[in-house]
Design a protein around this motif. Structure first.
Motif, mmCIF file in Angstrom:
data_model
loop_
_atom_site.group_PDB
_atom_site.id
_atom_site.type_symbol
_atom_site.label_atom_id
_atom_site.label_comp_id
_atom_site.label_asym_id
_atom_site.label_seq_id
_atom_site.Cartn_x
_atom_site.Cartn_y
_atom_site.Cartn_z
ATOM 1 N N PHE A 62 0.807 -1.229 0.000
ATOM 2 C CA PHE A 62 0.000 0.000 0.000
ATOM 3 C C PHE A 62 0.837 1.275 0.000
ATOM 4 N N ASN A 63 2.169 1.103 -0.102
ATOM 5 C CA ASN A 63 3.060 2.257 -0.041
ATOM 6 C C ASN A 63 2.751 3.097 1.202
ATOM 7 N N ALA A 64 2.488 2.398 2.303
ATOM 8 C CA ALA A 64 2.070 3.059 3.542
ATOM 9 C C ALA A 64 3.196 3.878 4.143
ATOM 10 N N LYS A 65 2.798 4.940 4.804
ATOM 11 C CA LYS A 65 3.742 5.776 5.530
ATOM 12 C C LYS A 65 3.711 5.358 7.001
ATOM 13 N N VAL A 66 4.848 4.969 7.534
ATOM 14 C CA VAL A 66 4.906 4.494 8.911
ATOM 15 C C VAL A 66 5.105 5.691 9.838
ATOM 16 N N ASP A 67 3.974 6.254 10.263
ATOM 17 C CA ASP A 67 3.999 7.384 11.183
ATOM 18 C C ASP A 67 3.188 7.026 12.420
ATOM 19 N N GLU A 68 2.849 8.008 13.220
ATOM 20 C CA GLU A 68 2.137 7.746 14.468
ATOM 21 C C GLU A 68 0.730 7.212 14.246
ATOM 22 N N ASP A 69 0.184 7.409 13.046
ATOM 23 C CA ASP A 69 -1.165 6.918 12.743
ATOM 24 C C ASP A 69 -1.156 5.565 12.024
ATOM 25 N N PHE A 70 0.015 5.090 11.682
ATOM 26 C CA PHE A 70 0.128 3.894 10.841
ATOM 27 C C PHE A 70 -0.660 2.710 11.379
ATOM 28 N N TRP A 71 -0.484 2.372 12.658
ATOM 29 C CA TRP A 71 -1.050 1.144 13.198
ATOM 30 C C TRP A 71 -2.568 1.149 13.268
ATOM 31 N N GLN A 72 -3.178 2.339 13.254
ATOM 32 C CA GLN A 72 -4.633 2.425 13.323
ATOM 33 C C GLN A 72 -5.265 2.831 11.989
ATOM 34 N N THR A 73 -4.459 2.921 10.935
ATOM 35 C CA THR A 73 -4.972 3.282 9.613
ATOM 36 C C THR A 73 -5.643 2.079 8.963
ATOM 37 N N ASP A 74 -6.793 2.304 8.355
ATOM 38 C CA ASP A 74 -7.542 1.228 7.706
ATOM 39 C C ASP A 74 -7.014 0.979 6.299
ATOM 40 N N PHE A 75 -6.629 -0.254 6.031
ATOM 41 C CA PHE A 75 -6.191 -0.665 4.693
ATOM 42 C C PHE A 75 -7.078 -1.822 4.243
ATOM 43 N N ASN A 76 -8.011 -1.521 3.343
ATOM 44 C CA ASN A 76 -8.924 -2.552 2.836
ATOM 45 C C ASN A 76 -9.630 -3.305 3.963
ATOM 46 N N GLY A 77 -10.071 -2.569 4.979
ATOM 47 C CA GLY A 77 -10.894 -3.161 6.028
ATOM 48 C C GLY A 77 -10.152 -3.699 7.233
ATOM 49 N N ILE A 78 -8.835 -3.538 7.271
ATOM 50 C CA ILE A 78 -8.081 -4.017 8.432
ATOM 51 C C ILE A 78 -6.948 -3.044 8.744
ATOM 52 N N THR A 79 -6.679 -2.864 10.005
ATOM 53 C CA THR A 79 -5.570 -2.005 10.411
ATOM 54 C C THR A 79 -4.318 -2.855 10.618
ATOM 55 N N PRO A 80 -3.137 -2.270 10.480
ATOM 56 C CA PRO A 80 -1.910 -3.015 10.761
ATOM 57 C C PRO A 80 -1.881 -3.587 12.176
ATOM 58 N N GLU A 81 -2.450 -2.859 13.136
ATOM 59 C CA GLU A 81 -2.479 -3.348 14.513
ATOM 60 C C GLU A 81 -3.278 -4.640 14.623
ATOM 61 N N LYS A 82 -4.461 -4.668 13.987
ATOM 62 C CA LYS A 82 -5.298 -5.875 14.008
ATOM 63 C C LYS A 82 -4.618 -7.007 13.242
ATOM 64 N N ASP A 83 -3.991 -6.678 12.127
ATOM 65 C CA ASP A 83 -3.270 -7.672 11.340
ATOM 66 C C ASP A 83 -2.150 -8.286 12.171
ATOM 67 N N LEU A 84 -1.407 -7.446 12.888
ATOM 68 C CA LEU A 84 -0.325 -7.927 13.745
ATOM 69 C C LEU A 84 -0.850 -8.852 14.827
ATOM 70 N N GLU A 85 -1.961 -8.482 15.440
ATOM 71 C CA GLU A 85 -2.544 -9.316 16.492
ATOM 72 C C GLU A 85 -2.999 -10.659 15.930
ATOM 73 N N ASP A 86 -3.601 -10.645 14.742
ATOM 74 C CA ASP A 86 -4.052 -11.888 14.118
ATOM 75 C C ASP A 86 -2.873 -12.817 13.803
ATOM 76 N N ARG A 87 -1.803 -12.216 13.286
ATOM 77 C CA ARG A 87 -0.624 -13.026 12.968
ATOM 78 C C ARG A 87 0.000 -13.608 14.233
ATOM 79 N N ALA A 88 0.037 -12.803 15.285
ATOM 80 C CA ALA A 88 0.616 -13.268 16.553
ATOM 81 C C ALA A 88 -0.198 -14.406 17.145
#
Length: 211
Positions: A62-88
């Motif tokens: 997604f050519n995402a910018k890793v800033d303070e909002d990155f982990w809570q930004t919605d990308f196609n219905g999922i945030t990186p934070e939720k994705d990380l939790e699912d993978r963990a």
């Protein structure tokens, strides 16, 4: 005397409550996999190990910018934070299933996160002067070390029993190495690894996971 006794009782109650809270915090349960507890420490361990993969994925896809909002930004219905939790959680499930198999096959006794960490710490304090081989288990990666070491032993044990490959399965792998006799052992190990991976994938899909 009554006042002193009252104060002592109050202090005892406060200490009991503090100890109880600390104990509860230490064993916070994130999930239960087939009856085996996944603690917050274990969950955080895999989050730390998967963090870079998640960051790289969203930068690449997604050519995402890793800033303070990155982990809570919605990308196609999922945030990186939720994705990380699912993978963990997925890693926790796989770890528990494999460690239970290690316990059932006599490789490890205590397969808890805390128990394996203690085993690593005990190993590191042993006198290994003159010993050949591993001298230190990195505490930052001890859990992965014990899982990977356990899996190698599991393949050896199960490869002689329920995961023993047929000649047809070995020959299918042998084609990748060439047909020389010296490659037979490598082909057999590959066939066992494939059967093992298929078994773990099936067990993960069938696992009873309570969050």
């Amino acid at each position: 005397m009554k006042t002193l006794r009252t104060i002592l009782i109050l202090i005892s109650v406060v200490l009991f409550l503090l100890c109880s809270c600390a104990e509860d915090e230490a064993v916070t349960t994130v999930a239960v996999v087939n009856g085996e507890t996944v603690t917050q420490e274990e969950f955080d361990y895999f989050k730390a190990r998967k963090r870079a993969d998640v960051v790289n994925y969203y930068i690449s896809e997604f050519n995402a910018k890793v800033d303070e909002d990155f982990w809570q930004t919605d990308f196609n219905g999922i945030t990186p934070e939720k994705d990380l939790e699912d993978r963990a959680i997925s890693e926790c499930v796989k770890a528990k299933i494999q460690l239970v198999l290690c316990r059932e096959n006599g490789i490890y006794g205590d397969i808890s996160f805390v128990g394996l960490r203690q085993m690593a710490e005990n190993f590191n304090t042993q006198d290994k002067s003159g010993a050949i081989g591993l001298k230190t288990i990195e505490i930052d990666t001890f859990y992965t070390y014990y899982i990977e070491t356990g899996v190698m032993e599991l393949k050896n044990i199960l490869g002689e029993k329920e995961l023993s490959p047929t000649e047809e399965e070995i020959n299918a792998c042998l084609e990748k190495f060439g047909t020389q006799d010296k490659n037979y052992t490598a082909a057999r190990k590959t066939a066992i690894s494939k059967k093992y991976d298929d078994m773990i994938e099936k067990l993960c899909k069938e696992a009873d996971v309570q969050k």
